[in-house]
Each structure stands twice: as structure tokens, then as C-alpha cells.
Design a protein around this motif. Structure first.
Motif, PDB file in Angstrom:
ATOM      1  N   UNK A  84       0.862  -1.188   0.000  1.00  0.00           N
ATOM      2  CA  UNK A  84       0.000   0.000   0.000  1.00  0.00           C
ATOM      3  C   UNK A  84       0.901   1.242   0.000  1.00  0.00           C
ATOM      4  N   UNK A  85       0.729   2.074  -1.019  1.00  0.00           N
ATOM      5  CA  UNK A  85       1.609   3.229  -1.212  1.00  0.00           C
ATOM      6  C   UNK A  85       1.477   4.276  -0.108  1.00  0.00           C
ATOM      7  N   UNK A  86       0.442   4.188   0.694  1.00  0.00           N
ATOM      8  CA  UNK A  86       0.251   5.152   1.775  1.00  0.00           C
ATOM      9  C   UNK A  86       1.134   4.861   2.985  1.00  0.00           C
ATOM     10  N   UNK A  87       1.659   3.652   3.078  1.00  0.00           N
ATOM     11  CA  UNK A  87       2.495   3.270   4.214  1.00  0.00           C
ATOM     12  C   UNK A  87       3.897   3.850   4.042  1.00  0.00           C
ATOM     13  N   UNK A  88       4.407   4.468   5.083  1.00  0.00           N
ATOM     14  CA  UNK A  88       5.749   5.056   5.023  1.00  0.00           C
ATOM     15  C   UNK A  88       6.805   3.959   5.171  1.00  0.00           C
ATOM     16  N   UNK A  89       8.054   4.319   4.924  1.00  0.00           N
ATOM     17  CA  UNK A  89       9.140   3.333   5.036  1.00  0.00           C
ATOM     18  C   UNK A  89       9.246   2.787   6.457  1.00  0.00           C
ATOM     19  N   UNK A  90       9.311   3.693   7.444  1.00  0.00           N
ATOM     20  CA  UNK A  90       9.379   3.246   8.834  1.00  0.00           C
ATOM     21  C   UNK A  90       8.066   2.592   9.243  1.00  0.00           C
ATOM     22  N   UNK A  91       6.971   3.009   8.600  1.00  0.00           N
ATOM     23  CA  UNK A  91       5.661   2.450   8.918  1.00  0.00           C
ATOM     24  C   UNK A  91       5.565   0.954   8.655  1.00  0.00           C
ATOM     25  N   UNK A  92       6.236   0.484   7.612  1.00  0.00           N
ATOM     26  CA  UNK A  92       6.225  -0.948   7.297  1.00  0.00           C
ATOM     27  C   UNK A  92       6.847  -1.749   8.443  1.00  0.00           C
ATOM     28  N   UNK A  93       7.949  -1.228   8.959  1.00  0.00           N
ATOM     29  CA  UNK A  93       8.613  -1.906  10.076  1.00  0.00           C
ATOM     30  C   UNK A  93       7.754  -1.858  11.329  1.00  0.00           C
ATOM     31  N   UNK A  94       7.200  -0.698  11.634  1.00  0.00           N
ATOM     32  CA  UNK A  94       6.388  -0.547  12.845  1.00  0.00           C
ATOM     33  C   UNK A  94       5.152  -1.430  12.795  1.00  0.00           C
ATOM     34  N   UNK A  95       4.515  -1.510  11.647  1.00  0.00           N
ATOM     35  CA  UNK A  95       3.339  -2.362  11.502  1.00  0.00           C
ATOM     36  C   UNK A  95       3.711  -3.837  11.616  1.00  0.00           C
ATOM     37  N   UNK A  96       4.818  -4.208  10.984  1.00  0.00           N
ATOM     38  CA  UNK A  96       5.234  -5.599  10.996  1.00  0.00           C
ATOM     39  C   UNK A  96       5.566  -6.122  12.374  1.00  0.00           C
ATOM     40  N   UNK A  97       6.038  -5.223  13.251  1.00  0.00           N
ATOM     41  CA  UNK A  97       6.426  -5.617  14.607  1.00  0.00           C
ATOM     42  C   UNK A  97       5.408  -5.191  15.668  1.00  0.00           C
ATOM     43  N   UNK A  98       4.340  -4.527  15.224  1.00  0.00           N
ATOM     44  CA  UNK A  98       3.293  -3.992  16.118  1.00  0.00           C
ATOM     45  C   UNK A  98       3.824  -2.914  17.066  1.00  0.00           C
ATOM     46  N   UNK A  99       4.997  -2.369  16.762  1.00  0.00           N
ATOM     47  CA  UNK A  99       5.551  -1.313  17.608  1.00  0.00           C
ATOM     48  C   UNK A  99       4.774  -0.007  17.463  1.00  0.00           C
ATOM     49  N   UNK A 100       3.942   0.091  16.438  1.00  0.00           N
ATOM     50  CA  UNK A 100       3.102   1.289  16.287  1.00  0.00           C
ATOM     51  C   UNK A 100       2.072   1.390  17.417  1.00  0.00           C
TER      52      UNK A 100
END
Length: 200
Positions: A84-100
Motif C-alpha cells: 500500500x503506497x500510503x504506508x511510510x518506510x518506517x511504517x512498514x517496520x512498525x506495523x510488521x512488529x506492532x511497535x506502532x
């Protein structure tokens, strides 16, 4: 369902655990905040109204993982895949690890959430509060959690109605032992990128 003593112990653990977590993780939280600001324009935190205990609305906090105004772009509230183009670069990592989800420690400290409980849905999705059946509304007897039984069992791999069944199972059998089990299960799954995105 939980007794008054269990609920008191649960709140004590929530408060102690969230305060301790916020203090211990504060350098890491600060680092994430700096990276988000450097990675894309917009605020560090994403704020969104959710349904809490007994259907009361509260403002949930997350680290921002998408471009600003993402809810009004593309698929709106739905995020179906990592590309999804709306996800930021750091956002992919944060989402993948649930750190968001880390900023929700503040929601726990404020008493709006618990460390463990049913995840809080949007006020209008999948249903308005009054559209849940009387039995389904039992999931709102407990405070919503940063993690929960449905979250560790399914994440986003099943429909909301199926997740509600797991939420009701949690509410009916809630105990400190079950909460500890779910927390351990959550930590074990933390770095496994499974069922993060909707498949339909």
C-alpha cells in the motif's frame, strides 16, 4: 467473567506495567518518534476515535505509519497489503512488529485501555455500537486491550464476527493467568509478520 478483586488486580497490573514499560522504553520510543519525523511529513502520532468500555468513545494513540490524511486516500480505513503506497518506510517496520501500538501505553495509564482485552473497533466499523447484537455487546464489558485473545489467535486473518467470538470467549473466561498467557503469546509473535494485512 472477572470478579471485582480480579478487576482491581488487573487495573493495578495495567498501571504498573504501562508505567514501567513507558519508562524503560522511553529512549526507544523517542528514537522511533525522531525517525518518523525524518521519514515523512506529518505528526508523530496517529489519533483515532475508537469504541471503549460499554461503547464509550475515546481517542486511541498510535505511531503514525502512513502518510497524512491516509484515511481519505485509496482504500480509506482498509490496509490490504504491505505494498500500500500510503504506508511510510518506517511504517512498514512498525506495523510488521506492532511497535506502532506502543503509544497506547498512555491510553492504559489514563484508564481508557488495558494491557489485555478485546481490540477497540472504530465507532462506525464493522458496526455502530447499537448494531452489535446484545450478545456481541458483551465484548465491551471489559476495557479494550493493546493485545487480546483474538489478536494473538487471528490478527487480521479472519472476519470481525469471528474475532468477536474470540473476544466473547476472553470476556467469559478472563483471569490473570489468561492475561499473562496472552502477553507471553504476544511477545512470542511480536516479530512474526503473520496476518498483518486484510486478505479480503
Amino acid at each position: 467473567m472477572a470478579t471485582k478483586i480480579n478487576l482491581l488486580l488487573k487495573r493495578s497490573i495495567d498501571l504498573l506495567g504501562s508505567l514501567l514499560g513507558a519508562i524503560v522504553l522511553s529512549p526507544f520510543i523517542a528514537l522511533i518518534a525522531i525517525i518518523i519525523k525524518l521519514d515523512s511529513k506529518g505528526p508523530v502520532f496517529f489519533r483515532q476515535n475508537r469504541l471503549g468500555k460499554y461503547g464509550k468513545t475515546f481517542e486511541l494513540l498510535k505511531f503514525r505509519t502512513m502518510v497524512t490524511n491516509a484515511e481519505n486516500i485509496g482504500d480509506g480505513i482498509f490496509v490490504r497489503e504491505e505494498t500500500d503506497q500510503r504506508i511510510t518506510k518506517i511504517g512498514k517496520f512498525l506495523r510488521g512488529t506492532s511497535l506502532d501500538e506502543l503509544p497506547q501505553l498512555l491510553n492504559v495509564i489514563k484508564g481508557e485501555m488495558s494491557l489485555v482485552g478485546p481490540r477497540p473497533p472504530l465507532p462506525h466499523h464493522p458496526y455502530n455500537y447499537n448494531e452489535y447484537s446484545p450478545n456481541q455487546r458483551k465484548r465491551f464489558i471489559n476495557k479494550p486491550g493493546i493485545t487480546g485473545l483474538a489478536q494473538v489467535k487471528f490478527r487480521n486473518s479472519v472476519s470481525w464476527d469471528e474475532r468477536i467470538v474470540a473476544d466473547l470467549d476472553y470476556v467469559e473466561n478472563q483471569s490473570l493467568f489468561l492475561d499473562i498467557k496472552i502477553l507471553i503469546w504476544t511477545i512470542a509473535k511480536l516479530f512474526k509478520k503473520e496476518n498483518i494485512y486484510l486478505s479480503n
